[in-house]
Design a protein around this motif. Structure first.
Motif, PDB file in Angstrom:
ATOM      1  N   ILE A  89      49.886  46.019 109.175  1.00 45.08           N
ATOM      2  CA  ILE A  89      49.395  46.754 107.999  1.00 45.08           C
ATOM      3  C   ILE A  89      47.927  46.427 107.749  1.00 45.08           C
ATOM      4  N   LEU A  90      47.580  45.142 107.797  1.00 48.24           N
ATOM      5  CA  LEU A  90      46.178  44.745 107.580  1.00 48.24           C
ATOM      6  C   LEU A  90      45.256  45.336 108.637  1.00 48.24           C
ATOM      7  N   SER A  91      45.697  45.318 109.880  1.00 46.10           N
ATOM      8  CA  SER A  91      44.832  45.857 110.940  1.00 46.10           C
ATOM      9  C   SER A  91      44.616  47.353 110.762  1.00 46.10           C
ATOM     10  N   ASN A  92      45.606  48.056 110.253  1.00 38.69           N
ATOM     11  CA  ASN A  92      45.436  49.492 109.993  1.00 38.69           C
ATOM     12  C   ASN A  92      44.567  49.735 108.769  1.00 38.69           C
ATOM     13  N   LEU A  93      44.783  48.960 107.701  1.00 42.28           N
ATOM     14  CA  LEU A  93      43.988  49.130 106.487  1.00 42.28           C
ATOM     15  C   LEU A  93      42.520  48.781 106.703  1.00 42.28           C
ATOM     16  N   LEU A  94      42.289  47.705 107.453  1.00 42.58           N
ATOM     17  CA  LEU A  94      40.921  47.239 107.674  1.00 42.58           C
ATOM     18  C   LEU A  94      40.309  47.818 108.953  1.00 42.58           C
ATOM     19  N   GLU A  95      41.063  48.685 109.603  1.00 40.78           N
ATOM     20  CA  GLU A  95      40.625  49.346 110.824  1.00 40.78           C
ATOM     21  C   GLU A  95      40.222  48.357 111.922  1.00 40.78           C
ATOM     22  N   TRP A  96      41.054  47.334 112.090  1.00 41.90           N
ATOM     23  CA  TRP A  96      40.867  46.364 113.165  1.00 41.90           C
ATOM     24  C   TRP A  96      41.683  46.851 114.356  1.00 41.90           C
ATOM     25  N   ASP A  97      41.132  47.776 115.074  1.00 38.27           N
ATOM     26  CA  ASP A  97      41.857  48.404 116.180  1.00 38.27           C
ATOM     27  C   ASP A  97      42.220  47.400 117.270  1.00 38.27           C
ATOM     28  N   GLY A  98      41.371  46.405 117.479  1.00 38.87           N
ATOM     29  CA  GLY A  98      41.647  45.393 118.511  1.00 38.87           C
ATOM     30  C   GLY A  98      42.905  44.597 118.203  1.00 38.87           C
ATOM     31  N   LEU A  99      43.075  44.191 116.944  1.00 44.65           N
ATOM     32  CA  LEU A  99      44.272  43.444 116.543  1.00 44.65           C
ATOM     33  C   LEU A  99      45.510  44.312 116.669  1.00 44.65           C
ATOM     34  N   ASN A 100      45.403  45.546 116.218  1.00 42.01           N
ATOM     35  CA  ASN A 100      46.528  46.473 116.304  1.00 42.01           C
ATOM     36  C   ASN A 100      46.924  46.709 117.764  1.00 42.01           C
ATOM     37  N   GLU A 101      45.931  46.902 118.619  1.00 43.25           N
ATOM     38  CA  GLU A 101      46.192  47.111 120.055  1.00 43.25           C
ATOM     39  C   GLU A 101      46.862  45.874 120.663  1.00 43.25           C
ATOM     40  N   TRP A 102      46.392  44.679 120.282  1.00 44.57           N
ATOM     41  CA  TRP A 102      46.967  43.436 120.806  1.00 44.57           C
ATOM     42  C   TRP A 102      48.416  43.281 120.350  1.00 44.57           C
ATOM     43  N   LEU A 103      48.693  43.585 119.087  1.00 45.85           N
ATOM     44  CA  LEU A 103      50.064  43.484 118.574  1.00 45.85           C
ATOM     45  C   LEU A 103      51.011  44.420 119.315  1.00 45.85           C
ATOM     46  N   ILE A 104      50.541  45.602 119.622  1.00 40.13           N
ATOM     47  CA  ILE A 104      51.378  46.583 120.310  1.00 40.13           C
ATOM     48  C   ILE A 104      51.612  46.193 121.764  1.00 40.13           C
ATOM     49  N   ASN A 105      50.589  45.660 122.417  1.00 38.63           N
ATOM     50  CA  ASN A 105      50.653  45.376 123.859  1.00 38.63           C
ATOM     51  C   ASN A 105      50.763  43.886 124.180  1.00 38.63           C
ATOM     52  N   MET A 106      51.312  43.102 123.284  1.00 39.98           N
ATOM     53  CA  MET A 106      51.423  41.659 123.482  1.00 39.98           C
ATOM     54  C   MET A 106      52.301  41.362 124.707  1.00 39.98           C
ATOM     55  N   SER A 107      51.812  40.472 125.590  1.00 36.84           N
ATOM     56  CA  SER A 107      52.588  40.095 126.777  1.00 36.84           C
ATOM     57  C   SER A 107      53.717  39.135 126.377  1.00 36.84           C
ATOM     58  N   ASP A 108      54.634  38.909 127.308  1.00 38.46           N
ATOM     59  CA  ASP A 108      55.731  37.978 127.059  1.00 38.46           C
ATOM     60  C   ASP A 108      55.196  36.573 126.763  1.00 38.46           C
ATOM     61  N   LEU A 109      54.209  36.144 127.529  1.00 40.26           N
ATOM     62  CA  LEU A 109      53.628  34.818 127.330  1.00 40.26           C
ATOM     63  C   LEU A 109      52.986  34.716 125.944  1.00 40.26           C
ATOM     64  N   GLU A 110      52.257  35.743 125.555  1.00 41.35           N
ATOM     65  CA  GLU A 110      51.622  35.746 124.232  1.00 41.35           C
ATOM     66  C   GLU A 110      52.665  35.728 123.119  1.00 41.35           C
ATOM     67  N   SER A 111      53.728  36.495 123.269  1.00 38.21           N
ATOM     68  CA  SER A 111      54.755  36.521 122.223  1.00 38.21           C
ATOM     69  C   SER A 111      55.486  35.185 122.154  1.00 38.21           C
ATOM     70  N   GLN A 112      55.695  34.530 123.291  1.00 40.99           N
ATOM     71  CA  GLN A 112      56.324  33.203 123.278  1.00 40.99           C
ATOM     72  C   GLN A 112      55.406  32.174 122.635  1.00 40.99           C
ATOM     73  N   LEU A 113      54.120  32.267 122.902  1.00 41.78           N
ATOM     74  CA  LEU A 113      53.155  31.355 122.288  1.00 41.78           C
ATOM     75  C   LEU A 113      53.111  31.557 120.772  1.00 41.78           C
ATOM     76  N   VAL A 114      53.122  32.798 120.337  1.00 40.76           N
ATOM     77  CA  VAL A 114      53.148  33.099 118.902  1.00 40.76           C
ATOM     78  C   VAL A 114      54.426  32.540 118.278  1.00 40.76           C
ATOM     79  N   PHE A 115      55.566  32.692 118.964  1.00 35.58           N
ATOM     80  CA  PHE A 115      56.834  32.165 118.473  1.00 35.58           C
ATOM     81  C   PHE A 115      56.772  30.639 118.327  1.00 35.58           C
TER      82      PHE A 115
END
Length: 166
Positions: A43-69
């Motif tokens: 929501i924040l990335s859409n409101l603030l027009e942070w396209d890079g964050l939104n793109e990263w959230l959508i295309n997060m790799s398995d390794l990135e999602s495990q690291l976030v977890f």
């Protein structure tokens, strides 16, 4: 008054079944936290027009999602056990994290405990012993009501023979 110190009784240690339920409940709350945080960031990335964050959230790799977890898990345990001495799972099961004197552990012990959970197969270490994240951090998980009763009895026993001041 005596200079004795309360030492945790092994009978107060939470059962493996209770510990397993804590684990399952905490995993559910960690996943829920990850979902909520991802939703907030989206929501924040859409409101603030942070396209890079939104793109990263959508295309997060398995390794990135495990690291976030892993990061969310550490933050979850450090925050809940550091502030309250209990995670949400422990609140539900009526257990609490303490040191050998029945006191809430310091932040250092909680942080060490949280990092120790990253050891592969840590969740299975309870099958034969106290568990690695407990052992490495010198902490114990006990029944909260039983601990309070045990400490109360200990303190009352210490008062036997003490003269009252008038």
């Amino acid at each position: 008054m005596s200079n004795t110190t309360y030492i945790l009784d092994d009978n107060l240690i939470a059962s493996n079944g209770s510990r397993f339920l804590n684990y399952i409940l905490d995993i559910i709350f960690i996943m829920l936290s990850a979902f909520i945080l991802t939703f907030i960031f989206a929501i924040l990335s859409n409101l603030l027009e942070w396209d890079g964050l939104n793109e990263w959230l959508i295309n997060m790799s398995d390794l990135e999602s495990q690291l976030v977890f892993v990061i969310i898990s550490i933050l979850y345990y450090v925050f809940t056990e550091g502030l309250f001495g209990r995670s949400i799972g422990k609140f539900i099961t009526g257990t609490v994290v303490v040191d050998e004197n029945g006191e809430k552990p310091g932040f250092g012990a909680i942080f060490k405990r949280s990092l120790s959970r990253l050891i592969p197969f840590d969740a299975f270490s309870f099958l034969g012993s106290r568990g690695w994240h407990d052992s490495f951090s010198d902490t114990y998980v006990v029944g909260n009501k039983a601990l309070k009763e045990s400490i109360k009895t200990f303190k009352e026993f210490e008062l036997i023979g003490v003269k009252e001041n008038e």
